[in-house]
Enzyme design. Sequence first.
Site, PDB file in Angstrom:
ATOM      1  N   LYS A 165       0.663  -1.268   0.023  1.00 37.02           N
ATOM      2  CA  LYS A 165      -0.385  -0.378  -0.128  1.00 37.02           C
ATOM      3  C   LYS A 165       0.914   0.946   0.133  1.00 37.02           C
ATOM      4  CE  LYS A 165      -3.814  -2.154  -0.576  1.00 37.02           C
ATOM      5  NZ  LYS A 165      -4.323  -1.889  -2.017  1.00 37.02           N
ATOM      6  N   LYS A 265     -13.260  -6.797  -8.715  1.00 36.78           N
ATOM      7  CA  LYS A 265     -13.862  -6.717  -7.260  1.00 36.78           C
ATOM      8  C   LYS A 265     -15.382  -7.010  -7.965  1.00 36.78           C
ATOM      9  CE  LYS A 265     -10.369  -4.042  -4.568  1.00 36.78           C
ATOM     10  NZ  LYS A 265      -9.524  -3.461  -5.483  1.00 36.78           N
TER      11      LYS A 265
END
Length: 366
Positions: A165, A265
Amino acid sequence: MVITQIKCYQAGLPLHEGSYKWSGGNSVEVFDSTVVAVHTDEGVTGYGEICPLGAAYLPAYAAGARTGIAELAPQLIGHDPTQLALINQAMDSAMRGHPYVKSAIDVACWDILGKVCGQPVAALLGGRFGESFALYRAISQEAPEQMARMVGRYRSEGYTKFQLKVGGDPDVDIERIRLASKELQRGDVLVADANTGWTQHQAIRVADAVRDVDVYIEQPCMRYEECLAVREHTNRPFILDEVIDDIGAVLRGYEDRAMDVVNLKISKVGGLTKARQIRDLCVSLGIAMTIEDTWGGDIVTAAIAHLAHSTPPRFLFSSTDFNSYVTVSIADGAPQRDGGRLAAPPRPGLGFTPRMEVLGKPVYTS
Ligand code: MG
C-alpha cells in the site's frame, strides 16, 4: 421458486494486525460487513456479503449498503432467484447505479442456484481449474522497514505475491518499493498499489525511480486520464483497479492499451453475474485479473474463490483470502488459505454454512 423474504445481518470484523492503512491517510480497524439472506418458498436460503473498504475507497459505505438493500429488497419479493439475468434486470430497473448495494443479493441468488442444481458455484461459472489458485497479501501502509518485514513474514507463511500500500509521500514510497523488493525470491510478484493517492507528476517520479525494480504499478492516480499518462511514461507493468468499474471501462482501457492487468472486485461491478461477464471478456481479450472484492469475511472469500477458481490460471494474476485477515468467522466451511493458495469449496452453492450465533438478530427484514 420465488423469493419470500430478504434479511440483513451486520458483522464487525476486527483485523489480526489491528488496522489496515492505505493512501490518503485512510485506515480501518474493524470492518463493518453486511450479510444478506435471501429466503425462498422452497426452503432454500442463499447468502451474500458486502463489506466496503470504509467510505473513502469507492463510492460505497457500509450503512449505505444496508439502506440500499432495504430500498431494493421489497421489490424483489416474488421473483425467481435462480434466474440471475432477470434478478439483475429487476435490480437495475428498481435502482440506478449503486452496484455494491446489489452485489450481496446477486451473490446470494448464485448460492441458491448452486444449491438447487447440486453444483458448486465455480462449476456454474465455468468449472474448476486445477486444485487451487495463488493469493496475494496486502501489506498495510507503514514505514518502509516495517513493510519490508511484513513481506518477509508473509513470504514465510507461503505467499508469493505481495501488494504494497503506497500512494503516500513519493520519496517514502520509492523506499517502500525498493526495500520490499529486497525480500523477494525468484518467481515472487511485487505490486505497488497507490490506490489513486499520487498526483500525475508524483506517480511519474516514483515510476521513474523504480524502473530497475521488478514491480507492477497499480492505480497511481484518481482519474483514468492521469493513469493513462503515467502508463504511457513508465516501462513497468501496469494495473488498473478503482477506475475499472464496469464492462465499458475494460473496453476503453483495452482500446487505449491502458493496462496489463485489471483488478476485478465483485461488489465494485455489482455481483457475480456482472463480474463473470467482465472476467470472460478479459479472458477473451487476454487481460489478466486480480479477482477479489473490496473487503469481507468468510462469505465474500467464498464468492471470490468460486469466481477465481473458475478462471483460466493464465489470466488469474492473483486473488485474496480476506477471511484470514480478520479475527471473526461468520461461516463454517468457507475456504481457508493453505500457504499462499486457496480453493473453492466443492459443495453445492457457495459451500458454507453461516454461523447464525455470530450474525445474531437481523438488522433488517423485508
Ligand atoms: Mg487496488
